[in-house]
Design an enzyme around this catalytic site. Sequence first.
Site, PDB file in Angstrom:
ATOM      1  N   LYS A   1       1.032  -1.147   0.056  1.00  0.00           N
ATOM      2  CA  LYS A   1       0.032  -0.330   0.211  1.00  0.00           C
ATOM      3  C   LYS A   1       0.715   1.122  -0.169  1.00  0.00           C
ATOM      4  O   LYS A   1       2.523   1.304   0.512  1.00  0.00           O
ATOM      5  CB  LYS A   1      -1.091  -0.232   0.979  1.00  0.00           C
ATOM      6  CG  LYS A   1      -2.074   0.936   2.062  1.00  0.00           C
ATOM      7  CD  LYS A   1      -2.847   0.384   2.462  1.00  0.00           C
ATOM      8  CE  LYS A   1      -3.834   1.479   2.975  1.00  0.00           C
ATOM      9  NZ  LYS A   1      -4.316   0.990   3.538  1.00  0.00           N
TER      10      LYS A   1
ATOM     11  N   SER B   1      -9.198   0.788   3.064  1.00  0.00           N
ATOM     12  CA  SER B   1      -8.819   1.178   1.702  1.00  0.00           C
ATOM     13  C   SER B   1      -7.470   0.583   1.540  1.00  0.00           C
ATOM     14  O   SER B   1      -6.769   1.184   0.165  1.00  0.00           O
ATOM     15  CB  SER B   1      -8.884   2.583   3.124  1.00  0.00           C
ATOM     16  OG  SER B   1      -7.175   2.158   3.612  1.00  0.00           O
TER      17      SER B   1
ATOM     18  N   SER C   1      -9.387  -1.245   6.981  1.00  0.00           N
ATOM     19  CA  SER C   1      -8.919  -1.469   5.474  1.00  0.00           C
ATOM     20  C   SER C   1      -8.395  -2.843   5.396  1.00  0.00           C
ATOM     21  O   SER C   1      -7.631  -1.796   3.254  1.00  0.00           O
ATOM     22  CB  SER C   1      -8.246   0.382   6.070  1.00  0.00           C
ATOM     23  OG  SER C   1      -9.134   1.071   6.105  1.00  0.00           O
TER      24      SER C   1
END
Lengths: 54, 457
Positions: free
Chosen positions: B74, B150, B174
């Site tokens: 990420k 996310s 997330s």
Amino acid sequence: MGDVERSARAVGLTIDQRYLEGVAANLERLMAQARLVMDVALPLETEPAPIFRP
Amino acid sequence: MTAAEIADAVRAGRVRATAIAQAALARIEARNPALNAFTDVLRDRALREAGAVDRAVAAGRDPGPLAGVPYGVKNLYDVAGLPTRAGSLINRDRPAAPCDAVLVQRMVQAGAVLLGSQNMDEYAYGFTTENAHDGTTRNPHDEARVAGGSSGGSAAAVAAGLCSFSLGSDTNGSIRVPASFCGIFGLKPTYGRLPRSHTFPFVFDLDHLGPFAATATDLALVYDALQGPDPADPACANRAIAPTVPHIFSLPSGLRIGVLHGWFRDMAQEEACTALDEAAAALGPVSAVILPGAEQARAAAFLITAAQGANLHFAALRDRAEDFDPATRDRLLAGALLPAQAVQQAQRVRRWFAEQVAEVFTCFDILLAPATPCPATLIGQQTIFLRGIELPARPSLGVLTQPLSCIGLPVVVVPLRRPGALPLGIQVIAPPWQELRALQVAAWLERAGVAGARIAA
């Protein structure tokens, strides 16, 4: 001046007019969640858990 | 090939890490324009790392347990030489990271090969990975739908077969929401298990890091290589590495398993409840359990997130609010206006809820709940219906994950086998520090044919 603008001034923020409506809607959502936690009758002994150590 | 199979083949000299990396880079080149899972592809670094693994094998040195396994992170993980954008425009003005995140350093040690950085909601504040600056990540199983967030780019990359595993973060769900939407395994370990050093924070009290993978064994393999304390993260516990791979297929018999009712059922659509019940039935007798205070715990996490997120970004909110993603800007600005009373009460509610849950865990070894209220929503979808009430989609997709991360419990998301239907995952929830138990249940469900990742062709 509305509540949102007054609260913002108190913390040193000036919120652009374009964002006021969205911020107000989000603050309303947050305050609905705040009411949920405020309604919990906590014992005085319950400490906060800022860093949670399971 | 799974991560375990790649590592075995590379270690045995049957396959070169460089060939694996080249194949992964080619697949990214072919599929990423449509999916938008990677925001930075690091071809040179990947080939350099793969070459080092191949040289180690040729020289008879141990190349590590993840030798040649391609992965992504990420884009809130520091990667040396890249600005850590954390899904934002604002962070692009920051200098390039001087070193890798500690977890990335551990992956280098383990012989894994970093392919690049992956898309996310701005500052991790969202559950859909619809990012105003970097675009939307599409779900590999239905490109009209979101990948969840996310850590959406990280989940989509694994679900599309672009990499063998990814590293994401989970503050309120997330890792767990995108794992469910994309049909893969995800682990949010106990709060404080994995160090967050050199990653961009969101909510210090709630931020967790963890992996996504395509099998329970791969998840455990990566998790084992990630473990270990680090004094640079003040919240990271000083605990020794507790290997899970050697024990993952040794599920203890007679486990007391509870299925969460109350909030966790009320806030899930029927499809998610049915899928959970079918999976739970495979494990044998289960009992219905209520976690008292789950709704209040979710509220506490919601408030702490808004307040701490706003505090973290206060200077930018004051000086350059127009540069935020509109989807996060108004939420963060509102968070800056919360009364201290609400935030302090929220912190005490967390403690109170943790005590309630500790009581429940005296009677149960594992708890199960849906990971998301519904399968992946459509891109641009503004609302979802829960309990017959229309709610904003972006904050509501985490209603079932948020109460659990609020008190730091370890959770494995297990993707259920649902041929012909959109992916859905369940949360396998263990007591603090019992990641192994959740991984064992995940592996058991996978072996029983109830669960399995879906990787797009």
